[in-house]
Design a protein around this motif. Structure first.
Motif, PDB file in Angstrom:
ATOM      1  N   PRO A  20      96.259  43.893  19.006  1.00 28.05           N
ATOM      2  CA  PRO A  20      96.269  43.769  17.534  1.00 28.05           C
ATOM      3  C   PRO A  20      96.454  42.335  17.063  1.00 28.05           C
ATOM      4  N   ASP A  21      97.006  41.471  17.898  1.00 26.02           N
ATOM      5  CA  ASP A  21      97.110  40.046  17.540  1.00 26.02           C
ATOM      6  C   ASP A  21      95.740  39.411  17.773  1.00 26.02           C
ATOM      7  N   PRO A  22      95.123  38.846  16.740  1.00 31.26           N
ATOM      8  CA  PRO A  22      93.745  38.350  16.895  1.00 31.26           C
ATOM      9  C   PRO A  22      93.591  37.203  17.877  1.00 31.26           C
ATOM     10  N   TRP A  23      94.710  36.588  18.303  1.00 31.90           N
ATOM     11  CA  TRP A  23      94.608  35.452  19.221  1.00 31.90           C
ATOM     12  C   TRP A  23      95.083  35.798  20.635  1.00 31.90           C
ATOM     13  N   ILE A  24      95.401  37.066  20.869  1.00 31.20           N
ATOM     14  CA  ILE A  24      95.895  37.460  22.197  1.00 31.20           C
ATOM     15  C   ILE A  24      95.044  38.596  22.751  1.00 31.20           C
ATOM     16  N   LEU A  25      94.606  38.438  24.003  1.00 29.95           N
ATOM     17  CA  LEU A  25      93.823  39.462  24.694  1.00 29.95           C
ATOM     18  C   LEU A  25      94.493  39.770  26.033  1.00 29.95           C
ATOM     19  N   ALA A  26      94.022  40.815  26.692  1.00 32.44           N
ATOM     20  CA  ALA A  26      94.554  41.159  28.017  1.00 32.44           C
ATOM     21  C   ALA A  26      93.416  41.693  28.884  1.00 32.44           C
ATOM     22  N   ALA A  27      93.533  41.482  30.185  1.00 31.37           N
ATOM     23  CA  ALA A  27      92.505  41.952  31.128  1.00 31.37           C
ATOM     24  C   ALA A  27      93.155  42.180  32.486  1.00 31.37           C
ATOM     25  N   GLY A  28      92.472  42.973  33.307  1.00 32.93           N
ATOM     26  CA  GLY A  28      92.965  43.217  34.659  1.00 32.93           C
ATOM     27  C   GLY A  28      93.909  44.407  34.728  1.00 32.93           C
ATOM     28  N   ASP A  29      94.701  44.449  35.790  1.00 38.17           N
ATOM     29  CA  ASP A  29      95.546  45.614  36.053  1.00 38.17           C
ATOM     30  C   ASP A  29      96.649  45.819  35.029  1.00 38.17           C
ATOM     31  N   CYS A  30      96.921  44.804  34.195  1.00 39.03           N
ATOM     32  CA  CYS A  30      97.984  44.959  33.191  1.00 39.03           C
ATOM     33  C   CYS A  30      97.448  45.568  31.902  1.00 39.03           C
ATOM     34  N   ALA A  31      96.136  45.772  31.785  1.00 38.34           N
ATOM     35  CA  ALA A  31      95.526  46.200  30.519  1.00 38.34           C
ATOM     36  C   ALA A  31      95.165  47.687  30.546  1.00 38.34           C
ATOM     37  N   ARG A  32      95.310  48.326  29.415  1.00 42.16           N
ATOM     38  CA  ARG A  32      94.903  49.727  29.244  1.00 42.16           C
ATOM     39  C   ARG A  32      93.886  49.761  28.102  1.00 42.16           C
ATOM     40  N   PHE A  33      92.695  50.273  28.384  1.00 43.50           N
ATOM     41  CA  PHE A  33      91.597  50.142  27.425  1.00 43.50           C
ATOM     42  C   PHE A  33      90.738  51.411  27.407  1.00 43.50           C
ATOM     43  N   PRO A  34      89.990  51.664  26.319  1.00 43.76           N
ATOM     44  CA  PRO A  34      89.130  52.851  26.254  1.00 43.76           C
ATOM     45  C   PRO A  34      87.902  52.666  27.127  1.00 43.76           C
ATOM     46  N   ASN A  35      87.426  53.762  27.715  1.00 46.36           N
ATOM     47  CA  ASN A  35      86.229  53.700  28.552  1.00 46.36           C
ATOM     48  C   ASN A  35      85.299  54.853  28.173  1.00 46.36           C
ATOM     49  N   PRO A  36      84.024  54.569  27.888  1.00 48.18           N
ATOM     50  CA  PRO A  36      83.109  55.621  27.438  1.00 48.18           C
ATOM     51  C   PRO A  36      82.835  56.683  28.484  1.00 48.18           C
ATOM     52  N   PHE A  37      83.202  56.419  29.751  1.00 49.17           N
ATOM     53  CA  PHE A  37      82.953  57.398  30.795  1.00 49.17           C
ATOM     54  C   PHE A  37      84.226  58.147  31.193  1.00 49.17           C
ATOM     55  N   GLY A  38      85.302  57.962  30.437  1.00 51.69           N
ATOM     56  CA  GLY A  38      86.508  58.740  30.669  1.00 51.69           C
ATOM     57  C   GLY A  38      86.348  60.139  30.084  1.00 51.69           C
ATOM     58  N   ALA A  39      87.243  61.057  30.465  1.00 52.50           N
ATOM     59  CA  ALA A  39      87.168  62.424  29.938  1.00 52.50           C
ATOM     60  C   ALA A  39      87.276  62.405  28.414  1.00 52.50           C
ATOM     61  N   ASP A  40      88.125  61.551  27.891  1.00 56.18           N
ATOM     62  CA  ASP A  40      88.236  61.323  26.452  1.00 56.18           C
ATOM     63  C   ASP A  40      87.985  59.833  26.229  1.00 56.18           C
ATOM     64  N   PRO A  41      86.781  59.454  25.759  1.00 58.58           N
ATOM     65  CA  PRO A  41      86.443  58.029  25.623  1.00 58.58           C
ATOM     66  C   PRO A  41      87.421  57.246  24.760  1.00 58.58           C
ATOM     67  N   ALA A  42      88.149  57.954  23.880  1.00 57.53           N
ATOM     68  CA  ALA A  42      89.088  57.246  23.005  1.00 57.53           C
ATOM     69  C   ALA A  42      90.443  57.046  23.673  1.00 57.53           C
ATOM     70  N   GLN A  43      90.666  57.741  24.777  1.00 60.99           N
ATOM     71  CA  GLN A  43      91.964  57.652  25.444  1.00 60.99           C
ATOM     72  C   GLN A  43      91.984  56.443  26.367  1.00 60.99           C
ATOM     73  N   PRO A  44      92.859  55.473  26.119  1.00 63.86           N
ATOM     74  CA  PRO A  44      92.842  54.262  26.954  1.00 63.86           C
ATOM     75  C   PRO A  44      93.265  54.535  28.391  1.00 63.86           C
ATOM     76  N   LEU A  45      92.598  53.856  29.320  1.00 63.74           N
ATOM     77  CA  LEU A  45      92.855  53.996  30.751  1.00 63.74           C
ATOM     78  C   LEU A  45      93.266  52.659  31.331  1.00 63.74           C
ATOM     79  N   ARG A  46      94.014  52.722  32.407  1.00 65.37           N
ATOM     80  CA  ARG A  46      94.304  51.508  33.172  1.00 65.37           C
ATOM     81  C   ARG A  46      93.670  51.693  34.539  1.00 65.37           C
TER      82      ARG A  46
END
Length: 419
Positions: free
Chosen positions: A269-295
């Motif tokens: 939510p902070d426009p100047w901060i992002l995250a990636a890799g194993d520390c990040a949880r993000f939505p994936n269109p191929f998950g069972a629920d695409p809106a549910q964030p996965l790590r």
């Protein structure tokens, strides 16, 4: 120092993000900091090639030293970030130094979950997450005779495979009823249980570790199970999962849920901060629920989300939308997984389990959503495309070894359904 792109975590994701930011046109200063002594390196070979002596620590390095100067990326090792000031846009390091940032990326990775039993931290009990961990296990394996591996997931089984191949006696203790129970269907789990048993590994499933017992020298000498069994050993390797390193984000007031919550571009939510890799949880269109964030703990996810985050920094956001994939090497068997399955999915076997050459397709509402392939690399590549294309497939056709999977990708009756 002029504010620029600051990346916390000299991990695979951190390195890929610095690389992608430059490739996508970011011209500002880039600083990559990490708390380990080693330059960014590949982690998957730690439990595979390195323990088998097939790869050296130097061979795991992602970029040569000259690369950082050429790309104007300042690499600072053995540096730990301790706080983020989001208002002033600066990070405080251990020792008090402060680094300003225009953009901040958290690529802090994850750490091994500790074994929560008496004696869990005895000398001779190892985790396997970092290069130092792998080198310590390698040194141990040169003198140990019998090792107990706690955890029947990928890390545990790959370690068991490597140590058994080196001639050590190996016991594997798994709390669940089957190996790899969280990530593969029963057929695949049974195949790997048989494979390890045939190689001489002693498997103990549905077994709860009660304590690690020291010997006279204070080092671990036995694993005590809740049912009264005692497994004598010279060392223990613990592989019971990881914990996301999201404490820095939590302290900065960013939303976390065992991982930093981000969108498909890696944005918090902070426009100047992002995250990636194993520390990040993000939505994936191929998950069972695409809106549910996965790590997703995989090189592919780290790479793709890092690229997505870099696209934001470059001013041309491109969300991460790829099919997740994973792999594991154990003895002569290569397991490749594409997509994400659920327990209720229809399972279709293609090939022969006994021969160790097969693919297990998972179908949901007639579509291929996940494939587990063992020693079938070409079939696996096609399977990924089937998942990406969201085509419908007939179960009987998939099971027929003479049926051409490629035909499902051609125009005709097997037309793609709406996403």
């Amino acid at each position: 120092m002029t504010a620029g792109l600051l990346i916390i975590g000299a991990s695979y994701a951190g390195m890929q993000l610095a690389d992608a930011a430059r490739a996508k046109g970011y011209t500002g200063p880039i600083t990559l900091i990490g708390d380990e002594a080693a330059a960014p390196y590949q982690r998957p070979p730690l439990s595979k090639g390195l323990l088998l002596g097939k790869q050296t620590p130097e061979g795991l390095t992602i970029r040569a030293p000259a690369y950082f100067a050429e790309q104007r990326i300042q690499l600072r090792l053995q540096v730990r970030a301790e706080a983020i000031d989001r208002v002033a846009r600066r990070v405080t390091l251990h020792g008090g130094e402060q680094l300003p940032y225009e953009w901040l990326v958290l690529a802090t990775g994850a750490r091994s979950r500790p074994l929560p039993v008496p004696g869990g931290d005895l000398p001779g009990a190892y985790g396997l997450r970092s290069l130092d961990d792998a080198l310590a296990i390698d040194a141990m394996a040169r003198t140990a005779r019998r090792v107990c591996v706690i955890g029947g997931g990928f890390i545990g089984l790959e370690t068991a495979s490597a140590l058994r191949t080196r001639g050590l006696e190996v016991d594997v203790v798994e709390a669940g009823a089957q190996l790899l129970g969280r990530v593969v269907p029963p057929e695949v789990s049974d195949y790997f249980a048989r494979l390890h048993t045939e190689q001489g590994v002693r498997l103990h499933c549905s077994a709860v570790v009660e304590a690690l017992q020291p010997g006279a020298d204070g080092r671990v000498a036995a694993v005590l199970l809740a049912d009264g069994r005692r497994l004598d050993c010279d060392a223990v390797v613990v592989g019971i999962g990881v914990l996301a390193n999201d404490e820095l984000a939590q302290a900065a007031g960013l939303p976390c849920a065992q991982g930093v919550l981000v969108d498909a571009c890696g944005r918090t939510p902070d426009p100047w901060i992002l995250a990636a890799g194993d520390c990040a949880r993000f939505p994936n269109p191929f998950g069972a629920d695409p809106a549910q964030p996965l790590r997703l703990e995989s090189i592919q996810a780290a790479n793709d989300l890092a690229r997505a985050a870099a696209s934001v920094i470059a001013g041309r956001p491109e969300p991460y939308q790829a099919v997740p994939w994973f792999w594991s090497d154990q003895y002569a068997s290569k397991l490749q997984i594409a997509g994400l399955g659920l327990p209720g999915d229809l399972r279709v076997l293609r090939g022969e389990l006994e021969q160790g050459r097969f693919s297990l397709f998972l179908l949901r509402a007639g579509r291929v959503v996940c494939v587990h392939s063992v020693n079938r690399p070409a079939e696996h590549l096609l399977a990924r495309k089937l998942i990406e294309s969201r085509v419908q497939a007939d179960a009987a056709a998939l099971a027929d070894p003479d049926f051409a999977l490629k035909s499902l990708l051609e125009p005709g009756p097997a037309a793609a359904l709406p996403a």
